[in-house]
Design a protein around this motif. Structure first.
Motif, PDB file in Angstrom:
ATOM      1  N   GLN A 460       0.853  -1.325   0.001  1.00 14.35           N
ATOM      2  CA  GLN A 460       0.023  -0.118   0.135  1.00 14.35           C
ATOM      3  C   GLN A 460       1.036   1.448   0.110  1.00 14.35           C
ATOM      4  O   GLN A 460       0.580   2.218  -0.701  1.00 14.35           O
ATOM      5  CB  GLN A 460      -1.022   0.064   1.101  1.00 14.35           C
ATOM      6  N   GLN A 463       2.480   1.530  -3.343  1.00 15.55           N
ATOM      7  CA  GLN A 463       1.504   2.070  -4.627  1.00 15.55           C
ATOM      8  C   GLN A 463       1.170   3.767  -4.329  1.00 15.55           C
ATOM      9  O   GLN A 463       1.092   4.555  -5.175  1.00 15.55           O
ATOM     10  CB  GLN A 463       0.104   1.416  -4.290  1.00 15.55           C
ATOM     11  N   SER A 464       0.829   4.054  -2.815  1.00 13.44           N
ATOM     12  CA  SER A 464       0.580   5.507  -2.693  1.00 13.44           C
ATOM     13  C   SER A 464       1.703   6.503  -3.037  1.00 13.44           C
ATOM     14  O   SER A 464       1.645   7.609  -2.992  1.00 13.44           O
ATOM     15  CB  SER A 464       0.161   5.578  -1.234  1.00 13.44           C
ATOM     16  N   SER A 465       3.269   6.121  -2.868  1.00  5.27           N
ATOM     17  CA  SER A 465       4.207   6.677  -3.212  1.00  5.27           C
ATOM     18  C   SER A 465       4.692   6.684  -4.675  1.00  5.27           C
ATOM     19  O   SER A 465       5.490   7.349  -5.054  1.00  5.27           O
ATOM     20  CB  SER A 465       5.495   6.273  -2.234  1.00  5.27           C
ATOM     21  N   HIS A 466       3.664   5.933  -5.581  1.00  6.03           N
ATOM     22  CA  HIS A 466       4.055   5.942  -6.732  1.00  6.03           C
ATOM     23  C   HIS A 466       5.323   5.142  -7.344  1.00  6.03           C
ATOM     24  O   HIS A 466       5.820   5.124  -8.166  1.00  6.03           O
ATOM     25  CB  HIS A 466       3.952   7.197  -7.817  1.00  6.03           C
ATOM     26  N   LYS A 467       5.593   3.972  -6.609  1.00 10.37           N
ATOM     27  CA  LYS A 467       6.879   3.197  -6.858  1.00 10.37           C
ATOM     28  C   LYS A 467       5.972   1.974  -7.241  1.00 10.37           C
ATOM     29  O   LYS A 467       6.069   1.090  -6.499  1.00 10.37           O
ATOM     30  CB  LYS A 467       7.607   3.027  -5.340  1.00 10.37           C
ATOM     31  N   GLU A 468       5.690   1.869  -8.512  1.00 11.87           N
ATOM     32  CA  GLU A 468       5.019   0.812  -9.321  1.00 11.87           C
ATOM     33  C   GLU A 468       5.890  -0.256  -9.141  1.00 11.87           C
ATOM     34  O   GLU A 468       5.207  -1.586  -8.954  1.00 11.87           O
ATOM     35  CB  GLU A 468       4.522   1.207 -10.722  1.00 11.87           C
ATOM     36  N   GLU A 469       7.249  -0.266  -9.513  1.00 12.95           N
ATOM     37  CA  GLU A 469       8.041  -1.592  -9.817  1.00 12.95           C
ATOM     38  C   GLU A 469       8.261  -2.045  -8.464  1.00 12.95           C
ATOM     39  O   GLU A 469       7.820  -3.365  -8.211  1.00 12.95           O
ATOM     40  CB  GLU A 469       9.483  -1.152 -10.481  1.00 12.95           C
ATOM     41  N   LYS A 472       5.082  -3.917  -7.537  1.00 17.63           N
ATOM     42  CA  LYS A 472       4.766  -5.148  -8.176  1.00 17.63           C
ATOM     43  C   LYS A 472       5.754  -6.441  -7.562  1.00 17.63           C
ATOM     44  O   LYS A 472       5.189  -7.374  -7.540  1.00 17.63           O
ATOM     45  CB  LYS A 472       5.217  -5.033  -9.682  1.00 17.63           C
TER      46      LYS A 472
END
Length: 491
Positions: A460, A463-469, A472
């Protein structure tokens, strides 16, 4: 000869005598008295402790003035070289004389206004006004003038001036910063916050804006946001340069090593690395110092030229034999040049000279991991944790290794949990990467419920800090924990 003619002749003789005396007096005034009085205005700074090229430049400018006492340009240029080398008081009479000889030249009134303001002279406002009449649309002048008015408590005039900055230079953060500071001084915190936020939209790297915003947020009771802004401010350059072509002409007069370095940092801030290196090299020729050579090495390394960087690191070490930063940077350059064995020797030397220096442990462990020497990497990191009192990046790397290494003999889930949990506590459980490591430690120790919950929290946050990799990868590991399996890296 009649009586009338004799009287006329006497009158003419007397008149000629008066004219002769006046001429002699004028010539004396122009050739003797005036030069002496003007020469008395020439400053005589103490040049004994200056770098020779700086002292020589000041002497040459002074001689040029003595030869051309009526030249506004020579007086002004003498003022410039004095001003830029921190002879502020001595520069003022030079600017005043230059402005008197050529009152229409903007530079002399502008430089004079700035230096008078820097020396807290009440004459500064008169000189700002004089400059304003000459060049009312020059935005950098309005920035300096607005700040001077603000410092003096003239809020209404300062507000008008900074609004003019915004209209003249809408892409600059300086106008909104000024308006934000005025609103803060008046106690209008929300208005101040709006102006400062706009300033950061225009320039996210303006240190002073972050600092003032931190103060505003603190007064608004938003302590966490305030602390974050203060932390950002402390990581940024002290000065956000204002694009000011006229003042840059003054800055270019700097001939000391300090000024070459300053211009180098200015080029660096603009992304002009080659130009920055040239300025730093000139500074080193004038006044060699280990930090300067090390910095040049770092710039060359940044450009992907480790072989060229190595010689500068070596020079830095020759000037400061126990400088562990240079040891470490040289080790990195050697590693990037394909010389890992030499790099290892320099990283190990870091330990011997300064056991608490953390980077060398991280770099040496990275070399060992590349060489498939996990046991040596773990041993090095354990030494680093003990020596640096649990430096977070070392603790996290060690925790990850002992939790996930494919070598069963080296895995230690309990150790990984302790290290990662301590790191999480130090970062207030706000870092998704560290939480991911803690989850791996729980899983290796067989505590799958804790591993699942921690991994979900990490996912979570990622995702909230836009660290998509990262999110994943955490999701993939979470699926293993849900199946009751730990995560191990592949050999």
């Amino acid at each position: 000869m009649t009586s009338a003619n004799r009287n006329l002749l006497k009158y003419l003789v007397a008149l000629l005598a008066i004219l002769a005396v006046a001429t002699i007096g004028f010539v004396f005034y122009r050739s003797v008295y005036l030069p002496r009085s003007v020469l008395a205005m020439l400053p005589t700074p103490d040049l004994d402790d200056l770098e020779e090229q700086v002292a020589g430049e000041i002497r040459n400018r002074r001689i040029a003035v003595e030869k051309n006492l009526d030249s506004a340009e020579e007086w002004g240029r003498l003022g410039m070289v004095l001003d830029i080398h921190n002879f502020k008081q001595e520069s003022i009479p030079c600017y005043k004389r230059a402005a008197a000889l050529n009152p229409n030249e903007f530079r002399w009134s502008y430089y004079g206004a700035i230096v008078l303001n820097e020396t807290v002279s009440p004459d500064a406002f008169e000189w700002f006004e004089r400059s304003n009449k000459l060049k009312p649309d020059y935005a950098p002048l309005q920035v300096h003038y607005g700040q001077a008015l603000l410092n003096a408590g003239h809020f209404e005039e300062a507000e008008k001036t900074f609004k003019r900055v915004v209209s003249l230079l809408p892409e600059s953060s300086h106008g909104y910063l000024g308006l934000g500071k005025i609103a803060l001084a008046r106690g209008n915190l929300q208005e101040s916050r709006q102006h400062l936020t706009k300033a950061l939209d225009l320039d996210p790297n303006h240190r002073e804006v972050h600092g003032v915003l931190a103060d505003v947020l603190r007064r608004l009771g938003k302590s966490e946001e305030s602390a974050k802004e203060l932390q950002i401010a402390n990581q940024l350059p002290k000065v956000a340069r204002l694009k000011d072509p006229v003042y840059e002409e003054l800055v270019a007069e700097g001939k000391s090593a300090v000024w070459y370095r300053d211009r180098g940092f200015n080029f660096l801030a603009q992304g002009m690395v080659d130009e920055a290196i040239e300025e730093f090299l000139m500074a080193m020729r004038l006044r060699p110092d280990p930090d300067g050579y090390n910095h040049i090495g770092n710039l060359l390394s940044r450009k992907g030229q480790p072989d060229e960087a190595i010689s500068y690191y070596q020079t830095a070490i020759s000037l400061a034999p126990n400088n562990v930063i240079s040891y470490n940077d040289l080790g990195e350059a050697l590693l990037n040049s394909g010389r890992p064995d030499e790099a290892i020797a320099w990283f190990e030397k870091c330990f011997r000279v300064s056991p608490k220096f953390p980077d060398s442990y991280l770099n040496l462990s990275a070399i060992y991991l590349l060489a498939d020497r996990s046991a040596d990497a773990i041993s090095t990191l354990r030494k680093g944790v003990r020596s640096t009192m649990g430096f977070i990046p070392i603790s996290v790397r060690l925790a990850w290794l002992v939790a996930t290494t494919p070598n069963q003999e080296l895995r230690n889930g309990a150790e990984a949990m302790i290290l990662a949990k301590t790191a999480c506590q130090k970062t207030e459980y706000s870092d998704p990467k560290i939480l991911d490591v803690l989850a791996a430690g729980y899983a290796e120790a067989g505590q799958f419920d804790n591993a699942i919950q921690t991994a979900r929290n990490a996912y979570q946050l990622a995702q909230s800090s836009h660290k998509e990799e990262l999110a994943k990868q955490i999701k993939l590991r979470l699926s293993l924990y849900l199946a009751g399996k730990p995560f191990h890296t592949v050999e």
